[in-house]
Design an enzyme around this catalytic site. Structure first.
Site, short mmCIF file in Angstrom:
data_model
loop_
_atom_site.label_atom_id
_atom_site.label_comp_id
_atom_site.label_asym_id
_atom_site.label_seq_id
_atom_site.Cartn_x
_atom_site.Cartn_y
_atom_site.Cartn_z
N LYS A 18 0.83 -1.22 0.00
CA LYS A 18 0.00 0.00 0.00
C LYS A 18 0.86 1.26 0.00
O LYS A 18 0.65 2.17 -0.81
CB LYS A 18 -0.91 0.01 1.25
CG LYS A 18 -1.57 1.35 1.51
CD LYS A 18 -2.48 1.33 2.71
CE LYS A 18 -1.85 1.55 4.05
NZ LYS A 18 -1.57 2.93 4.43
N ASN A 19 1.82 1.32 0.93
CA ASN A 19 2.53 2.59 1.09
C ASN A 19 3.53 2.86 -0.03
O ASN A 19 3.89 4.01 -0.27
CB ASN A 19 3.17 2.67 2.48
CG ASN A 19 2.10 2.79 3.56
OD1 ASN A 19 0.97 3.19 3.27
ND2 ASN A 19 2.44 2.44 4.79
N CYS A 63 -5.38 7.83 8.75
CA CYS A 63 -5.83 7.23 10.02
C CYS A 63 -5.54 8.18 11.18
O CYS A 63 -4.50 8.85 11.21
CB CYS A 63 -5.10 5.90 10.25
SG CYS A 63 -5.80 4.55 9.30
N ARG A 75 -0.08 14.39 13.00
CA ARG A 75 0.80 13.97 11.89
C ARG A 75 1.24 15.21 11.12
O ARG A 75 0.77 15.48 10.02
CB ARG A 75 0.06 12.96 11.01
CG ARG A 75 -0.27 11.70 11.79
CD ARG A 75 -1.04 10.69 10.99
NE ARG A 75 -0.20 9.92 10.10
CZ ARG A 75 -0.66 8.94 9.31
NH1 ARG A 75 -1.95 8.64 9.33
NH2 ARG A 75 0.14 8.28 8.52
N PRO A 76 2.16 15.98 11.72
CA PRO A 76 2.62 17.22 11.08
C PRO A 76 3.38 16.94 9.79
O PRO A 76 3.88 15.83 9.59
CB PRO A 76 3.54 17.86 12.13
CG PRO A 76 3.95 16.76 13.03
CD PRO A 76 2.88 15.71 12.98
N ASP A 122 3.37 -0.14 12.31
CA ASP A 122 2.18 -0.68 11.64
C ASP A 122 1.91 -2.13 12.02
O ASP A 122 0.91 -2.71 11.60
CB ASP A 122 2.32 -0.56 10.11
CG ASP A 122 2.31 0.88 9.66
OD1 ASP A 122 1.90 1.75 10.44
OD2 ASP A 122 2.71 1.15 8.51
N ARG A 148 -9.13 -0.19 3.81
CA ARG A 148 -8.18 0.80 3.28
C ARG A 148 -6.87 0.13 2.88
O ARG A 148 -6.18 0.60 1.98
CB ARG A 148 -7.83 1.85 4.36
CG ARG A 148 -8.96 2.75 4.72
CD ARG A 148 -8.50 3.76 5.75
NE ARG A 148 -7.73 4.79 5.06
CZ ARG A 148 -7.74 6.06 5.40
NH1 ARG A 148 -8.43 6.47 6.42
NH2 ARG A 148 -7.03 6.93 4.73
N1 EPU Z 1 6.68 13.65 11.61
C1 EPU Z 1 6.84 14.98 11.95
N2 EPU Z 1 6.93 15.88 10.93
C2 EPU Z 1 6.88 15.53 9.63
C3 EPU Z 1 6.71 14.18 9.29
C4 EPU Z 1 6.62 13.25 10.31
O1 EPU Z 1 6.88 15.33 13.12
O2 EPU Z 1 6.98 16.42 8.77
C5 EPU Z 1 6.60 12.64 12.68
C6 EPU Z 1 5.23 11.95 12.72
O3 EPU Z 1 4.31 12.69 13.51
C7 EPU Z 1 5.58 10.62 13.34
C8 EPU Z 1 6.97 10.34 12.78
O4 EPU Z 1 7.50 11.60 12.38
O5 EPU Z 1 5.66 10.75 14.73
C9 EPU Z 1 7.02 9.39 11.61
O6 EPU Z 1 6.10 9.80 10.61
P1 EPU Z 1 6.28 9.40 9.08
O7 EPU Z 1 6.37 10.66 8.30
O8 EPU Z 1 7.36 8.40 8.94
O9 EPU Z 1 4.87 8.71 8.78
P2 EPU Z 1 3.89 8.98 7.58
O10 EPU Z 1 4.65 9.23 6.33
O11 EPU Z 1 2.83 9.93 8.00
C10 EPU Z 1 3.91 6.48 6.82
C11 EPU Z 1 2.86 5.46 6.54
C12 EPU Z 1 2.25 4.97 7.84
C13 EPU Z 1 3.35 4.41 8.74
C14 EPU Z 1 4.46 5.47 8.95
C15 EPU Z 1 5.65 4.94 9.72
C16 EPU Z 1 2.03 6.17 4.40
C17 EPU Z 1 0.93 6.77 3.62
N3 EPU Z 1 1.83 6.06 5.71
O12 EPU Z 1 3.23 7.55 7.48
O13 EPU Z 1 1.36 3.93 7.50
O14 EPU Z 1 2.82 4.08 10.00
O15 EPU Z 1 4.92 5.92 7.65
O16 EPU Z 1 6.21 3.84 9.10
O17 EPU Z 1 3.04 5.76 3.86
C18 EPU Z 1 -0.42 2.46 7.82
O18 EPU Z 1 -0.10 1.93 6.74
O19 EPU Z 1 -1.27 1.95 8.61
C19 EPU Z 1 0.21 3.71 8.22
C20 EPU Z 1 -0.27 4.50 9.18
#
Ligand code: EPU
Length: 432
Positions: free
Chosen positions: A22-23, A117, A122-123, A305, A397
């Site tokens: 998915k991701n 989710c 999620r900044p 995850d 999803r």
């Molecule tokens: N974070 C910040 N600032 C940013 C980006 C991230 O503070 O600009 C923080 C987040 O709040 C979090 C951490 O950094 O505490 C990691 O966030 P990350 O950016 O890695 O997560 P994401 O890109 O929002 C993706 C996956 C998630 C998965 C996470 C971690 C996608 C669409 N989503 O999220 O997938 O949990 O990486 O591996 O790729 C899922 O599939 O169920 C899911 C939630």
């Protein structure tokens, strides 16, 4: 609304094939907006988040041709970078990759802030920092991210945390920038590598994906490609845990065992049998598993995850386990549901202490997010009696035909309308 109704207590046995990740698919599909030529993507998972992103792309002018259930041809020639907002873009997290892709291609992008989710704040400050370092001016106004640059120029970007989203988004913005971009403290998840491989297959010059430092040399143009998405490591891990929790014996096919090492190591540590084959893993168990300590971490650490699914297994373990969530702030919402089934769990801050019990009993449950939903299904498969799981749109999803795959392994699970009491009575009569 649909729900799953599950009759627990049957060990899962047989073979299951894992769908595309998915991701990865979210990043790769959004990345097709970088060029005005058609791209063919295979092994696309047939899940709701991908359907939503494809509709969102269609809504902003891309041409989407579905060749078969898992192959899609996308031509983003007609996409405009401005005022991108539609009901689909708002629903999913992955829509934020359009900011990087469109900024890279048009030097401007206006995209509605993403959904996804509810697992804590999620900044996207790290994404924005990266775009600004490449020369864009970025503002958030009226719920939209507005980014614009006279020119994008390579730069040195240090991420404050190894964010998957920021790493991919900055790669997308940088592939067509002038000169070299170096991103440090990057996420190393397999889907980051997959998106980089996809971009390279279109002529990008990205080196180091999968390590802490990614180096991107900007190119003038990208070209058409055909690309196959890697298997979903989290779907695979979910079936590994379902096999262990039900004391079953399952061969999980179409996986990359290397991507599953953190999960495999924990399962082996608590006494579950795991055999690695070339592109499959066999997971088997016939006794109560042991206890352990886990902290979720960026890859190659134990994935956030998989945290909920692992707890669904550890509630039945022989001893006390401590699980610390190291990535998101609010990812224990499902715990109250497991407690309703007889689990013994105490959550304090970002840590859950799980005292293993001998068995769970079926209950009426509600999924709070995608992975939490999968964990409740696993718990239902182990429980005595009937479990219902509502809000399964979260599960859909990210899991392709979850109930069919479980059913083929011998699990008793049926998707039905939660209002349809007759169907529920019929199910009970049939299985009890
Ligand atoms: N974070 C910040 N600032 C940013 C980006 C991230 O503070 O600009 C923080 C987040 O709040 C979090 C951490 O950094 O505490 C990691 O966030 P990350 O950016 O890695 O997560 P994401 O890109 O929002 C993706 C996956 C998630 C998965 C996470 C971690 C996608 C669409 N989503 O999220 O997938 O949990 O990486 O591996 O790729 C899922 O599939 O169920 C899911 C939630």
């Amino acid at each position: 609304m649909d729900q799953y109704v599950i009759k627990g207590g049957i060990p899962l046995r047989g073979e299951v094939s894992i769908s595309g990740a998915k991701n990865s698919a979210l990043g790769i599909i959004a990345a097709t907006a970088l060029l005005d030529e058609p791209v063919t993507i295979t092994n696309v998972p047939e899940i709701r988040d991908i359907e939503v992103l494809l509709r969102a792309m269609e809504g902003i002018g891309a041409r989407i041709d579905r060749k078969d259930a898992h192959t899609v041809r996308i031509n983003a020639k007609g996409v405009s970078p401005l005022a991108l907002d539609n009901e689909y873009l708002r629903k999913i997290r992955g829509s934020y990759y359009l900011i990087g892709a469109l900024l890279g291609r048009f030097k401007k992008a206006q995209v509605v802030l993403p959904g996804g989710c509810d697992i804590g704040p999620r900044p996207i400050d790290q994404h924005i920092k990266g775009f600004e370092k490449l020369g864009a001016v970025v503002e958030i106004k009226h719920g939209m991210v507005m980014a614009e640059a006279k020119a994008l120029c390579g730069n040195h970007i240090y991420l404050d945390m190894a964010s998957v989203g920021a790493t991919i988004n900055i790669m997308l913005a940088a592939v067509l920038a002038e000169g070299q971009t170096i991103i440090e403290n990057t996420a190393k998840e397999p889907h980051v590598v997959d998106v980089a491989n996809f971009l390279n297959s279109m002529g990008a010059n990205i080196k180091g994906a999968g390590t802490d430092v990614i180096r991107i040399t900007g190119v003038d143009k990208l070209h058409s490609t055909t690309y196959s998405i890697i298997p979903d490591q989290i779907e695979a891990g979910t079936f590994m845990i379902a096999a262990a929790a039900t004391k079953g014996d399952v061969v999980i096919k179409n996986v990359i065992p290397k991507h599953l090492e953190a999960i495999t190591a924990k399962l082996v540590e608590i006494g579950v049998g795991v055999e690695e084959l070339d592109d499959a893993v066999r997971v088997y168990s016939n006794e109560r598993c042991g206890n352990t300590h886990i902290k979720t971490l960026p890859y190659p650490g134990f994935p956030t995850d998989m945290q909920a699914q692992m707890v669904a297994l550890l509630v039945l373990s022989n001893g006390t386990s401590v699980i610390t969530e190291g990535i998101f702030e609010n990812r224990f919402k499902y715990v109250d549901e497991l407690i309703r089934m007889g689990a013994s769990i105490k959550v304090e801050g970002n840590t859950a202490v799980v005292d293993g019990v001998e068995g769970l009993t079926g209950a009426m449950l509600s999924a709070s997010d995608l992975r939490a939903g999968a964990a409740l299904v696993i718990a239902g498969l182990t429980a005595e009696g009937i479990t219902t799981v509502e809000n399964i749109e979260f599960i859909e999803r990210g899991y392709e035909r979850f109930e069919d795959k479980i059913g083929k392994l011998g699990g008793i699970i049926k998707k039905m309308d939660s209002e349809d009491e007759r169907a529920l009575r019929k199910f009970r009569l049939k299985v009890c």
